[in-house]
Design an enzyme around this catalytic site. Sequence first.
Site, PDB file in Angstrom:
ATOM      1  N   LEU A 119       0.830  -1.202   0.000  1.00 25.49           N
ATOM      2  CA  LEU A 119       0.000   0.000   0.000  1.00 25.49           C
ATOM      3  C   LEU A 119       0.863   1.250   0.000  1.00 25.49           C
ATOM      4  CD1 LEU A 119      -2.611  -1.075   2.706  1.00 25.49           C
ATOM      5  CD2 LEU A 119      -3.021  -0.886   0.243  1.00 25.49           C
ATOM      6  N   ALA A 120       2.016   1.184   0.668  1.00 22.34           N
ATOM      7  CA  ALA A 120       2.937   2.325   0.759  1.00 22.34           C
ATOM      8  C   ALA A 120       4.329   1.787   1.053  1.00 22.34           C
ATOM      9  CB  ALA A 120       2.493   3.285   1.869  1.00 22.34           C
ATOM     10  N   ALA A 122       8.311   3.185   2.322  1.00 27.45           N
ATOM     11  CA  ALA A 122       9.178   4.251   2.816  1.00 27.45           C
ATOM     12  C   ALA A 122      10.564   3.670   3.068  1.00 27.45           C
ATOM     13  CB  ALA A 122       8.592   4.874   4.081  1.00 27.45           C
ATOM     14  N   SER A 123      11.461   4.503   3.598  1.00 28.04           N
ATOM     15  CA  SER A 123      12.859   4.095   3.705  1.00 28.04           C
ATOM     16  C   SER A 123      13.094   3.009   4.746  1.00 28.04           C
ATOM     17  CB  SER A 123      13.726   5.312   4.034  1.00 28.04           C
ATOM     18  OG  SER A 123      13.256   5.956   5.202  1.00 28.04           O
ATOM     19  N   ILE A 124      12.254   2.919   5.766  1.00 27.00           N
ATOM     20  CA  ILE A 124      12.456   1.916   6.810  1.00 27.00           C
ATOM     21  C   ILE A 124      11.600   0.682   6.573  1.00 27.00           C
ATOM     22  CG2 ILE A 124      12.066   1.441   9.270  1.00 27.00           C
ATOM     23  CD1 ILE A 124      13.138   4.171   9.901  1.00 27.00           C
ATOM     24  N   GLN A 126       7.593  -1.008   4.677  1.00 28.74           N
ATOM     25  CA  GLN A 126       6.461  -0.854   3.773  1.00 28.74           C
ATOM     26  C   GLN A 126       5.260  -1.598   4.323  1.00 28.74           C
ATOM     27  OE1 GLN A 126       8.613  -2.286   0.335  1.00 28.74           O
ATOM     28  NE2 GLN A 126       7.410  -4.176   0.253  1.00 28.74           N
ATOM     29  N   VAL A 127       4.070  -1.219   3.839  1.00 29.69           N
ATOM     30  CA  VAL A 127       2.811  -1.710   4.402  1.00 29.69           C
ATOM     31  C   VAL A 127       2.059  -2.539   3.369  1.00 29.69           C
ATOM     32  CG1 VAL A 127       0.605  -1.039   5.430  1.00 29.69           C
ATOM     33  CG2 VAL A 127       2.665   0.308   5.922  1.00 29.69           C
ATOM     34  N   LYS A 141       3.035  -4.025   8.518  1.00 23.50           N
ATOM     35  CA  LYS A 141       4.186  -3.160   8.244  1.00 23.50           C
ATOM     36  C   LYS A 141       5.451  -4.001   8.421  1.00 23.50           C
ATOM     37  CE  LYS A 141       5.897   1.428   9.598  1.00 23.50           C
ATOM     38  NZ  LYS A 141       5.614   2.588  10.496  1.00 23.50           N
ATOM     39  N   ASP A 276       2.540  13.246  13.785  1.00 21.69           N
ATOM     40  CA  ASP A 276       2.555  13.493  12.342  1.00 21.69           C
ATOM     41  C   ASP A 276       1.144  13.389  11.758  1.00 21.69           C
ATOM     42  OD1 ASP A 276       3.453  13.984   9.802  1.00 21.69           O
ATOM     43  OD2 ASP A 276       4.283  11.997   9.457  1.00 21.69           O
TER      44      ASP A 276
END
Length: 414
Positions: A119-120, A122-124, A126-127, A141, A276
């Site tokens: 779904l997404a 990132a650098s650390i 993903q989901v 995640k 955030d």
Amino acid sequence: METARPQRRIGRLSEIGRVAARHGFGYLIDRRRADDETHHADRGRRLREMLDELGPTFVKFGQLLSTRPDVIPADIVQELRSLQDDVTPIGLGDVRRVVEAELGLTIEQAFLEFDERPLAAASIGQVHRAVLPDGEEVVVKVQRPEAPRQIESDIQLLRSAARVVRERVRALDFVDVDELVDEFARSIRQELDYGSEARNAQAFRRNFGDSAHVVVPKVVARYSSSRVLTLERLAGVQFADLELDSYPPAQRRELAYRMTDAWMTMIFRHGFFHGDPHPANLLLLEDGRIGLVDFGLAGRLTEEDMNRLTRLFVDAATENVEALPRRLAELGVRYPKEREDELRIAIEDLFYRYYGTSLSDIDPLEVMREALHLISSLNLRLPSRFVVLDKAIATLGSVGIELYPDFNVFEVAR
């Protein structure tokens, strides 16, 4: 093997030097110190593009810098706020290895269904969307296999770069670059621990357990670890994907007020807040409630912090502007004593120009620029524990503007 690692680090430092030179920061690898005025023009954009090219860890460092208007010049802060932590996803083979090592189960044993496409990313981590053996829909995640090693390596490179900046860039003499790298190292190492994020999620879920308007997904502990986090899937649309033009003004207003009320509740009642409130981390559920996701960044306030913040907001909401410098000092904001009158006059000027004005009549970027200029011009220093709060409120304000331009935060504050 031992000699290969220093060689790789030297190679990466050389690459950083080449990228810096390409973006107009060649003086960082020159033996001469740079003057204050030299290379000033368009430095924020060039720095953003340089960090983006250097990769995910440097992007995240830039994102940290964007939350420090007390030490980073305003023109740079504005540019760095547009950095996005968006990377190429890892393949299912890597995902499988992490899941199996962490859970002691194959993906097929752990999940009835597991979407290969994330779904997404990132650098650390993903989901992925998945379904548990009992049929419950979840999101999983998964941390990138090389993330811990890569991040530790990049932290060492950042420390080397900080030494170069300290030695050669006169314009940044007032910035403690070593402290910024230390702050970044603490933050990103905490982000690597999905167990910490799980505890944050559980705390938010407890705090909003009786809420009729806010939903926090439950953590599925059986399928979670320090590198895998499984959460109940909330059925809704990200705020980032809402077709706002199709919503009537009254509904947009209600959404903005509910969102802001949720954060005011976290800050002033719980003393523990989501750090955030990005539109991708907020969901509008089918029943109209707001769902929260992504709990890696959270802030804590003591009871005394909350009391002092409350007094500050009450004075602002009731136009007791004379008291605001004192309230800021009580919160730990530091400024030269001889400039107290200057600070009071500047705050009064800023306050009365915008108080009670609808956001549709305000250029939010201009307000942000003025606030950042005030912080830097008066040498204000923000307490480190309020850095996350500052970021959260700034993000919340920008989301509020998108949702309902006539929104006035003082109404919620009252």
